[in-house]
Each structure stands twice: as C-alpha cells, then as structure tokens.
Design an enzyme around this catalytic site. Structure first.
Site, PDB file in Angstrom:
ATOM      1  NE  ARG A   1     -24.851  -1.933  25.016  1.00  0.00           N
ATOM      2  CZ  ARG A   1     -25.481  -3.114  25.050  1.00  0.00           C
ATOM      3  NH1 ARG A   1     -24.950  -4.168  24.443  1.00  0.00           N
ATOM      4  NH2 ARG A   1     -26.618  -3.230  25.696  1.00  0.00           N
TER       5      ARG A   1
ATOM      6  CB  ALA B   1     -24.774 -11.076  30.123  1.00  0.00           C
TER       7      ALA B   1
ATOM      8  CE1 TYR C   1     -26.695  -6.480  21.953  1.00  0.00           C
ATOM      9  CE2 TYR C   1     -28.949  -6.143  22.725  1.00  0.00           C
ATOM     10  CZ  TYR C   1     -27.606  -6.285  22.991  1.00  0.00           C
ATOM     11  OH  TYR C   1     -27.151  -6.237  24.278  1.00  0.00           O
TER      12      TYR C   1
ATOM     13  CG  ASN D   1     -22.368 -12.747  21.200  1.00  0.00           C
ATOM     14  OD1 ASN D   1     -22.129 -12.526  22.400  1.00  0.00           O
ATOM     15  ND2 ASN D   1     -23.013 -11.883  20.434  1.00  0.00           N
TER      16      ASN D   1
ATOM     17  CG  ASP E   1     -11.331 -21.780  34.707  1.00  0.00           C
ATOM     18  OD1 ASP E   1     -10.461 -20.930  34.429  1.00  0.00           O
ATOM     19  OD2 ASP E   1     -11.772 -21.931  35.866  1.00  0.00           O
TER      20      ASP E   1
ATOM     21  CG  HIS F   1     -19.069  -8.943  22.430  1.00  0.00           C
ATOM     22  ND1 HIS F   1     -19.918  -9.674  23.220  1.00  0.00           N
ATOM     23  CD2 HIS F   1     -17.817  -9.216  22.859  1.00  0.00           C
ATOM     24  CE1 HIS F   1     -19.215 -10.347  24.108  1.00  0.00           C
ATOM     25  NE2 HIS F   1     -17.934 -10.086  23.904  1.00  0.00           N
TER      26      HIS F   1
ATOM     27  CD  GLU G   1     -15.076 -11.952  24.253  1.00  0.00           C
ATOM     28  OE1 GLU G   1     -14.143 -12.516  24.852  1.00  0.00           O
ATOM     29  OE2 GLU G   1     -15.526 -10.847  24.599  1.00  0.00           O
TER      30      GLU G   1
ATOM     31  CG  HIS H   1     -19.784  -8.509  30.442  1.00  0.00           C
ATOM     32  ND1 HIS H   1     -18.857  -8.035  29.534  1.00  0.00           N
ATOM     33  CD2 HIS H   1     -20.986  -8.490  29.785  1.00  0.00           C
ATOM     34  CE1 HIS H   1     -19.478  -7.710  28.408  1.00  0.00           C
ATOM     35  NE2 HIS H   1     -20.768  -7.987  28.533  1.00  0.00           N
TER      36      HIS H   1
ATOM     37  NE  ARG I   1     -24.450  -3.896  28.282  1.00  0.00           N
ATOM     38  CZ  ARG I   1     -25.330  -4.859  28.558  1.00  0.00           C
ATOM     39  NH1 ARG I   1     -25.023  -6.122  28.371  1.00  0.00           N
ATOM     40  NH2 ARG I   1     -26.541  -4.562  29.009  1.00  0.00           N
TER      41      ARG I   1
ATOM     42  NE  ARG J   1     -37.226  -5.690  24.961  1.00  0.00           N
ATOM     43  CZ  ARG J   1     -36.297  -5.864  25.914  1.00  0.00           C
ATOM     44  NH1 ARG J   1     -36.007  -7.060  26.360  1.00  0.00           N
ATOM     45  NH2 ARG J   1     -35.643  -4.837  26.417  1.00  0.00           N
TER      46      ARG J   1
ATOM     47  CB  SER K   1     -23.605  -3.851  21.006  1.00  0.00           C
ATOM     48  OG  SER K   1     -23.163  -4.563  22.154  1.00  0.00           O
TER      49      SER K   1
ATOM     50  N   PRO L   1     -26.495 -16.627  26.237  1.00  0.00           N
ATOM     51  CG  PRO L   1     -26.099 -15.788  28.362  1.00  0.00           C
ATOM     52  CD  PRO L   1     -25.463 -16.615  27.285  1.00  0.00           C
ATOM     53  CG  ASN L   2     -30.897 -13.022  27.506  1.00  0.00           C
ATOM     54  OD1 ASN L   2     -31.973 -13.550  27.760  1.00  0.00           O
ATOM     55  ND2 ASN L   2     -30.057 -12.637  28.438  1.00  0.00           N
TER      56      ASN L   2
HETATM   57  O1  CA2 Z   1     -23.121  -7.113  21.823  1.00  0.00           O
HETATM   58  C1  CA2 Z   1     -23.219  -8.328  22.048  1.00  0.00           C
HETATM   59  O2  CA2 Z   1     -23.188  -9.186  21.168  1.00  0.00           O
HETATM   60  C2  CA2 Z   1     -23.450  -8.810  23.489  1.00  0.00           C
HETATM   61  O3  CA2 Z   1     -22.726 -10.041  23.657  1.00  0.00           O
HETATM   62  C3  CA2 Z   1     -24.940  -9.056  23.633  1.00  0.00           C
HETATM   63  C4  CA2 Z   1     -25.363  -9.445  25.049  1.00  0.00           C
HETATM   64  C5  CA2 Z   1     -24.801  -8.451  26.080  1.00  0.00           C
HETATM   65  O4  CA2 Z   1     -25.099  -8.893  27.381  1.00  0.00           O
HETATM   66  C6  CA2 Z   1     -23.294  -8.272  25.934  1.00  0.00           C
HETATM   67  O5  CA2 Z   1     -22.850  -7.311  26.866  1.00  0.00           O
HETATM   68  C7  CA2 Z   1     -22.934  -7.825  24.524  1.00  0.00           C
HETATM   69  C8  CA2 Z   1     -26.909  -9.491  25.130  1.00  0.00           C
HETATM   70  C9  CA2 Z   1     -27.507 -10.621  24.310  1.00  0.00           C
HETATM   71  C10 CA2 Z   1     -28.755 -10.247  23.573  1.00  0.00           C
HETATM   72  O6  CA2 Z   1     -29.711  -9.596  24.401  1.00  0.00           O
HETATM   73  C11 CA2 Z   1     -30.864  -9.103  23.821  1.00  0.00           C
HETATM   74  C12 CA2 Z   1     -31.542  -8.149  24.537  1.00  0.00           C
HETATM   75  C13 CA2 Z   1     -32.688  -7.599  24.000  1.00  0.00           C
HETATM   76  C14 CA2 Z   1     -33.180  -8.038  22.795  1.00  0.00           C
HETATM   77  C15 CA2 Z   1     -32.511  -9.009  22.081  1.00  0.00           C
HETATM   78  C16 CA2 Z   1     -31.352  -9.555  22.608  1.00  0.00           C
END
Ligand code: CA2
Length: 143
Positions: free
Chosen positions: A107, A77, A23, A74, A87, A100, A98, A80, A111, A18, A102, A10-11
């Site tokens: 953080r 979120a 990132y 990856n 599973d 990441h 896995e 966590h 996380r 952003r 960041s 996700p995301n």
């Molecule tokens: O550091 C990573 O790759 C994470 O998996 C990224 C996730 C975060 O929830 C994990 O704790 C660590 C977030 C995905 C990307 O989120 C964005 C937020 C703002 C702008 C662009 C992507």
C-alpha cells in the site's frame, strides 16, 4: 486460567462497513468471535477492546501488566505515527503481537513503517482477519 487481550485501534470499529476490497467483509464482532473460539478451545479467556483514542489504548496497555499472557494488537494508523504507543508497549513485560489485516507493504509508502514493530514480539501482516487467530494460536502454544 490464562488470559489474552485482543486490542483494536482507531477505525477498526468500521470494519465490514466500507472498503471490503482492502479489509474484507467481516465486522469487528466477527473477528472477536473467531478469536474467542480459538482461545476458549484451549481453556484460555479473552478480553476484547477497541478504541479510537490513543490515550485509552495506552491506559489499557499499562493495565495489562500482570493480567494477560499476551496482547494481540491492531493499532490501525497509530502503527505509523505513535511513539507514545511504542513507549507503552516497552513499559510492560507482556508480549505484544502486531496484526494488520491488509498487506501494508503493498500500500502507500506511509504504511510501510511501523514504529511499534521493533518493540513487539512479532508482526503478522496481510493475512486478512486470520492474522488475529494466528496470533492467538501463537500465545496458546507450548502450554
Ligand atoms: O491493515 C490493517 O489492519 C491496518 O492496521 C488498518 C488501518 C490502517 O490505517 C493501517 O495502515 C493498516 C485502518 C483501520 C480500518 O480502517 C477502515 C477504513 C475503511 C473502512 C473500514 C475500516
């Protein structure tokens, strides 16, 4: 020809739009392109998928059995929170790394824990988008 699966949760489709200080400025397309270069240089194939939906990620993990030599994942979120993804990874024999972007340990406290790491082959954290390429290199070693 051996195949690898690059899976993003996700995301991660929002990368490059952003929070570049966390990132970086690369987009998901850039990441997929760079991993593809590593993989194709050694005559492997890459499939790349991204989903914001836990169930879809679970279905893709199940379908990977017998198809891929490894999964670069990856989980965003869901790392966590998701016992269901843990599973799913446990239910297949394909090794998962896995990744990441960041350094999650620098953080927020929430996380710092991965529910998935104990059932993965390994974890790469905090090396930016290079982490995906390093995971791909691992899977193409010793062939
Ligand atoms: O550091 C990573 O790759 C994470 O998996 C990224 C996730 C975060 O929830 C994990 O704790 C660590 C977030 C995905 C990307 O989120 C964005 C937020 C703002 C702008 C662009 C992507």
């Amino acid at each position: 020809m051996a195949k690898l699966l690059l899976l993003n949760g996700p995301n991660l489709n929002r990368l490059g739009k952003r929070e570049p200080e966390v990132y970086g400025s690369e987009t998901l397309d850039d990441i997929e392109h760079n991993v593809r270069e590593v993989v194709e240089a050694v005559q492997y194939q890459l499939d790349a998928k991204q989903s914001n939906h836990e169930g879809e990620l679970i279905d893709w993990i199940h379908e990977a059995e017998g198809v891929y030599k490894g999964i670069i994942f990856n989980p965003g979120a869901y790392t966590h929170t998701s016992i269901a993804l843990r599973d799913a990874i446990s239910s297949i024999t394909v090794p998962v790394i896995e990744v990441h972007i960041s350094n999650v340990h620098q953080r927020e406290e929430f996380r710092h824990t991965s529910l998935l790491a104990p059932v993965c082959r390994g974890q790469i954290v905090g090396l930016g988008t290079a982490g995906y390429q390093l995971a791909a290199k691992y899977f193409t070693l010793n062939d």
